[in-house]
Design an enzyme around this catalytic site. Sequence first.
Site, PDB file in Angstrom:
ATOM      1  CB  SER A 138      -1.119   0.283   1.436  1.00 61.76           C
ATOM      2  OG  SER A 138      -1.772   1.087   1.022  1.00 61.76           O
ATOM      3  CE1 TYR A 151      -4.041  -2.079   5.282  1.00 60.56           C
ATOM      4  CE2 TYR A 151      -3.288   0.099   4.487  1.00 60.56           C
ATOM      5  CZ  TYR A 151      -3.972  -1.582   4.596  1.00 60.56           C
ATOM      6  OH  TYR A 151      -4.145  -1.688   3.100  1.00 60.56           O
TER       7      TYR A 151
END
Lengths: 245, 438
Positions: A138, A151
């Site tokens: 990501s 995350y």
Amino acid sequence: MRRILIMGATSAIAEASAREFAALGDALFLVGRNADRLGAIADDLRLRGAAQVDTYVMDARELAGYPQLVDEATRRLGGLDTALIAHGTLTDQPAAAASSELMLEEFRINALSHMVLCTELGNRFEAQGRGCIAVISSVAGDRGRQSNYVYGSAKAAVTAFTSGLRQRLHPKGVHVLTIKPGFVDTPMTASFKKGALWATPSAVAKSIVKAMQRGTPVLYTPWFWWGIMQIIKNVPEVIFRKLKL
Amino acid sequence: MAAAGSSWGRLPGAAQRLLPIASRHDRLPDEPAMLPFGNGRSYGDSCQNDGGVLLKARMLDRYISFDPASGVIDLEAGVLLSEIIDLALPSGWFLPVTPGTRFVTVGGAIANDVHGKNHHRAGSFGNHVLDFELLRSDGSVRRCSPTENSDWFDATIGGLGLTGLIRRARVQLKRVAGPWLIGDSRRFANLREFFAIATESEADWEYTVAWIDCSGTGRRLGRGIFIRGNHASAQAAVDARPPGNGSLRMPFTPPVSAINGLSLTAFNKLYYHRPGAVATDALWHYRPFFYPLDSIHEWNRMYGPDGFYQYQCAVPEAGAEAVLEEMLRRIGESGLGSFLLVLKTFGTVASRGLLSFPRPGATLALDFPNRGARTLALLEALDDLTRSVGGAVYPAKDARMSAAAFQHYFPRWRDFSRFVDPKFTSSFWRRVTETPNA
């Protein structure tokens, strides 16, 4: 025809990618937690042209299960040369900041499981002298921010791990692709307000499939995230620590 | 992603939340005011839910099964009609009924009981649905068909999404030789000629439709072009080359409507007099034949930021000519004009739905840029004409009919309301039912 393992096959980006693979006539091995959803996606992909579709129910957090998973995929597809690793959760940052137990759990689902599967696949693909491992990381892994650093740091681990794996396997004929999507309109992000920066799973999937075919090392998708992240990465830490990102 | 959740007419928006429906195996969210939303091609507020929740049913877009021997297709309800064509046409199957855009979901086609150019032969979409599954807010699932839960079947066909979420459906497709249609087009001078050609064509032509020049006045009133076609045999189309898959996109919304009196008059005159307006043994690919506007994505932006209304009414055959002529006269005099005026006869195949729109007679459809009170007054006057002959207005196109008009057009609405899910509603439904002393 490629023989493709898709981990996290019920995720929106994985399903959209699988439709691209099906249209190209590939054979697919779908892995996910929910048997009903996997079955519905498998039926659909067969009608979209996949040469073969098999499903396998597994919880990605069971780290001991990966050797068996890869064996089973290889056996049922009659070989294995490609993988798309797309599972994960969007961490509840305030909760994971408050609980080290939850933080570790998030690392298991968003980083350790990817690293275990990459290790299993990498060693086998190295031995057979070919293969492609595409892993969804990501843009959040490019720099830790207070709004999602649990995350983000899990994804940073995936980015660094796949970078090293790529160097190791490149001379052996194995392609490792690190995928860094920006904002994608999926059920995982349903509660977010959507703006001009948001992409559809279908557009992201098309760019992933193209990058897998071309041997691209790192893919920002949509492409403009590369520019955005260059800026974010280059803000000096003395300024960055005061920002509300 | 622009304008997510808005309707095709782009009238000033409703405040509503969109929630995903990611799997047909999921339950509905726990919300008090929900409405399924497919691909947003309903023109008015029947796909809007001001203050409530829209369920993104377009995400249910998986094929389930397709039998190339029988032409039966089983689908999740968010699959687009275009996606049915993609899968089935290569094996010689086509939609049994198609509206003028292929970018509608199967669930939307059922919920609006859509019709097409073959209504005089095939009836409406609901006549070709074998069965579907209806998910209710209490978690129950009803399988509905003409023989199983047939009362729910009839309420849900044309039921505007209010009876629950259609999550899966089976449709009987139609055998065709390929993607081509063969037919002709000719000019007609007035509505009398239109009806004569329509009557004469219905026996031999599967698809008929007419385009009316709405700039025509006086002796030119009601002049237009009549188009008819049949699926072409493989032999007839042996040398035909498919058109490119290219399409245009309306890239921005102009600050004012690009549709005005001048551009309309010029467009209509050119269309009527263009060399290709009259043709015999013409070979058309199915895309330009059925979906001329689908090649311009987001054409609805042409009407500017204020959006537009579409008016579509059906009137019984007796007296149709007189009342349609009067409507054309009023529209012409108003100068509030329309881009496309479509005229089509409806046949006698009965629609199943309690709220289905098609009924024997003729139907007229036209767009109006939103010019506020003047436009609304004209549409009100057209409604009076529709009511005076016992006609009806199409809810899928509507954003303004009065509750009294709706209840007059659809007298079975009270019967229908027993089937409405207690947690389902729409801006349209509240508008046409929740009025004092209704």
